[in-house]
Design an enzyme around this catalytic site. Structure first.
Site, PDB file in Angstrom:
ATOM      1  N   ASP A   1      49.314  28.354  -1.297  1.00  0.00           N
ATOM      2  CA  ASP A   1      48.576  28.856  -1.713  1.00  0.00           C
ATOM      3  C   ASP A   1      48.412  29.508  -0.177  1.00  0.00           C
ATOM      4  O   ASP A   1      49.648  29.500   0.324  1.00  0.00           O
ATOM      5  CB  ASP A   1      47.670  27.537  -0.823  1.00  0.00           C
ATOM      6  CG  ASP A   1      46.965  27.215   0.175  1.00  0.00           C
ATOM      7  OD1 ASP A   1      45.725  27.770  -0.817  1.00  0.00           O
ATOM      8  OD2 ASP A   1      46.481  26.874   0.564  1.00  0.00           O
TER       9      ASP A   1
ATOM     10  N   ASP B   1      49.145  22.804   0.545  1.00  0.00           N
ATOM     11  CA  ASP B   1      48.993  20.883   1.310  1.00  0.00           C
ATOM     12  C   ASP B   1      48.298  20.893   1.914  1.00  0.00           C
ATOM     13  O   ASP B   1      47.780  19.270   2.016  1.00  0.00           O
ATOM     14  CB  ASP B   1      49.815  21.903   2.752  1.00  0.00           C
ATOM     15  CG  ASP B   1      48.323  23.071   4.279  1.00  0.00           C
ATOM     16  OD1 ASP B   1      47.911  23.322   2.608  1.00  0.00           O
ATOM     17  OD2 ASP B   1      48.319  22.637   5.176  1.00  0.00           O
TER      18      ASP B   1
ATOM     19  N   ASP C   1      44.144  21.016  -2.906  1.00  0.00           N
ATOM     20  CA  ASP C   1      45.167  21.631  -3.117  1.00  0.00           C
ATOM     21  C   ASP C   1      46.006  20.518  -4.514  1.00  0.00           C
ATOM     22  O   ASP C   1      46.790  21.046  -5.684  1.00  0.00           O
ATOM     23  CB  ASP C   1      46.744  22.076  -2.553  1.00  0.00           C
ATOM     24  CG  ASP C   1      46.037  23.404  -1.614  1.00  0.00           C
ATOM     25  OD1 ASP C   1      45.320  24.383  -1.968  1.00  0.00           O
ATOM     26  OD2 ASP C   1      46.830  23.556  -0.751  1.00  0.00           O
TER      27      ASP C   1
END
Length: 627
Positions: A321, A516, A520
């Site tokens: 990400d 994080d 996610d």
């Protein structure tokens, strides 16, 4: 060293002294009567073997007879029956010496993980109207103020309201350099206050705090067994009954069918039983995994079980990400571009955007509020509608304000001016009219490029970036860091789809996802290996992940990959070595070439060597460079 280990050492020393005395007297010809000889050898045998005999008897009563205690009991008693008194006693002695080394090694490997258990706070200093009271952390409520004195553990997560200090985070993150905290800074439980007095406003209940979640994860880590570990457990259940029956047939069939000596073939059966004990496999394989997990914990990385460690060793594709993972997540407004033609000024654009984002805690929303700097009139904001991956729409002071990406404006049918700046672009519309856009930049984390390079050297073949941001922003990060592929403008569901494509692609190996945020969590669960940021990451992300980086440093991913690969190599070495040696000694014992002493090496010697080999996994936890 615990009390049980100390007692075992005493028993071993006493047995060695007794056995040596009896052995010397026996070979000096002092014992003419075999009954005296038997009685004297039984003394050291019982001293060292009573725990094994007791365990074997209890397991027989419970219907679980076929284990190493049963094999060792039958083998040594059979040796006594054919007059091999010294050999029987020596076998039990060496077996217990091997068991001691196993126990010691397990204790050593547990120690590094047990250190984490010491982070549990014993009390909290609660500030009340009657002064400071020492209470159980579980009794503290959200919003209460607690006082942490110098040298005390921080019992609960919260925000510093008063005081200044340096906080030692080593127990959680493996980082030896203390972190400075001031009023307004977040602190997490499990850390130690180095100096000064801190007053902290509690933000989470104890059961939801960082320390409670970590302890829960550590306690549950052993429940997730690796494929190899499960194989060994199943193997031992089938293997032990087979060798027991085989030894019985070996002792009986040749004498009955071919007229051979019963004593000779019983001795061969004893050798067969001794060497067939699966101790080396049953102990050293889980010990190797445990050592690897302990090595990871030393550098501040929590691995949730041996199955996760095994999966990490097979990772060839790592997916990141962007925000908060490769970038700092510290957003700042870099450009304000109002639609002057429609009569909007930069100040008005910021005001509209700040009020539109006023009900959000997203870093982008906070950056806009900081850039605006004025008072947010929350009483005039209503009817907020937030669309994941697009933006937010509110009613402010009678005006319909929309703030988000181009997908949101497309959905609302608002014509806008595209912006190709690198960074996150927030477009703003007011009553269906385009008001302009705000460009927000996020800085790439220091060490990110180095982390990716280290991952490649550790065996990662492909690095992919998934982002909900614009193509230009994602492309800029990908080019700067040398990322192989990137996907942009993704909704949370789109990220899951992209992960599934990578998992099913040819030659992708295991796929790890690093994230994080709360969005996610679905992707972390879907990936073969989910890696979450433990310090700043959301609770949902940490819960869903297989590996947790306690200080958010992605440079540690390469270290965990190396630890996992070394651990798997050690485990496979143990299995290959143990099976090969046992097979050879079994064959030699069956044909009469090997004696009981060689059988002892085939069991106890192999076990001790395998255990020492497993302990190498505990020395894998080296900090990445420049940490």
């Amino acid at each position: 060293m615990n009390a049980k280990q100390k007692r075992t050492i005493i028993e071993i020393v006493v047995t060695i002294l007794l056995f040596a005395a009896v052995f010397v007297c026996d070979h000096s010809g002092l014992f003419r009567d075999p009954r005296i000889k038997l009685a004297l050898y039984l003394v050291p045998y019982i001293v060292i073997g009573r725990s094994v005999l007791k365990k074997a008897a209890l397991n027989i009563v419970r219907g679980n007879a076929f284990d190493e205690s049963f094999l060792m009991t039958v083998a040594t008693m059979a040796a006594f029956a054919i007059g091999e008194y010294s050999e029987a006693t020596a076998v039990m002695l060496f077996y217990q010496i091997g068991e001691f080394f196993q126990s010691y090694a397990v204790g050593k490997s547990r120690a590094s993980i047990a250190e984490m258990m010491s982070i549990a706070p014993e009390y909290a200093n609660l500030e009340t109207s009657d002064g400071i009271k020492e209470v159980d952390p579980e009794d503290v409520k959200i919003g209460d103020t607690i006082v942490i004195r110098a040298g005390e553990k921080i019992p609960l997560d919260g925000v510093v309201t008063e005081g200044e200090s340096f906080v030692d985070t080593a127990a959680l993150t493996g980082e030896s350099v203390p972190r400075r905290v001031l009023a307004g800074d977040d602190v997490i439980s499990g850390c130690v206050n180095g100096e000064g007095i801190l007053k902290v406003k509690v933000a989470k209940k104890y059961e939801d705090s960082t320390v409670a979640k970590i302890l829960e994860l550590v306690e549950n880590a052993s429940s997730k067994k690796a494929r190899l570990e499960n194989f060994i457990t199943r193997f031992a259940r089938v293997y032990t009954p087979i060798v027991t029956v085989s030894a019985l047939l070996l002792a009986v069939i040749p004498p009955l069918l071919f007229g051979c000596s019963f004593a000779d073939w019983i001795e061969r059966a004893c050798i067969f039983l001794i060497v067939s004990c699966p101790c080396a496999l049953v102990i050293s394989v889980p010990l190797g995994f445990f050592g690897g997990i302990g090595a990871a914990s030393k550098i501040g990385v929590l691995v949730k079980g041996s199955s996760c460690l095994e999966a990490v060793s097979e990772v060839e594709t790592v997916v990141f990400d962007k925000t908060g993972t490769l970038t700092k997540g510290e957003f700042k407004v870099s450009r304000v571009l109002p639609n002057a033609a429609a009569g909007f000024s930069a100040e008005e654009l910021l005001k509209l955007a700040a009020h539109a984002e006023s009900l959000s805690n997203h870093p982008i929303a906070r950056s806009i509020a900081n850039a605006y700097g004025g008072e947010i009139e929350l009483d005039k904001v209503s009817i907020a509608k937030e669309t994941a991956g697009r933006g937010v729409a509110v009613n402010y002071d009678g005006k319909n304000i929309a703030a988000g990406n181009c997908l949101l404006l497309d959905e609302l049918g608002v014509e806008y001016t595209p912006n190709e700046d690198a960074g996150t672009v927030v477009h703003v519309a007011c009553d269906g009219v385009y008001a302009g856009c705000i460009v927000i930049s996020d800085e790439i984390k220091s060490g990110a490029k180095e982390a990716l390079s280290e991952m490649r050297s550790a065996g990662v073949r492909k690095v992919v970036l998934l982002s909900g941001d614009r193509v230009k922003a994602a492309e800029s990060v990908a080019e700067t860091l040398g990322i192989d592929e990137f996907r942009a403008q993704l909704l949370p569901a789109d990220k899951v789809s992209e992960i599934e494509k990578l998992i099913t692609a040819e030659n992708s190996g295991k796929v790890a996802f690093v994230g994080d945020g709360i969005n996610d969590a679905p992707v972390l669960m879907r990936a073969d290996v989910g890696i979450a940021m433990g310090s700043l990451g959301s609770d949902a992300a940490i819960e869903a992940a297989d590996v947790v980086l306690m200080d958010d440093d992605i440079r540690k991913i390469s270290s965990v990959i190396r630890i996992s690969k070394k651990t798997m190599a050690i485990v496979r070495e143990n299995i290959t070595f143990a099976l090969a040696v046992k097979f050879l000694v079994l064959i030699f014992g069956a044909i009469g070439v090997a004696n009981i002493w060689e059988a002892v090496f085939g069991d106890v010697g192999v076990t001790v060597l395998a255990v020492f080999n497993s302990m190498r996994a505990m020395r894998s936890g080296k900090k990445p460079a420049n940490l």
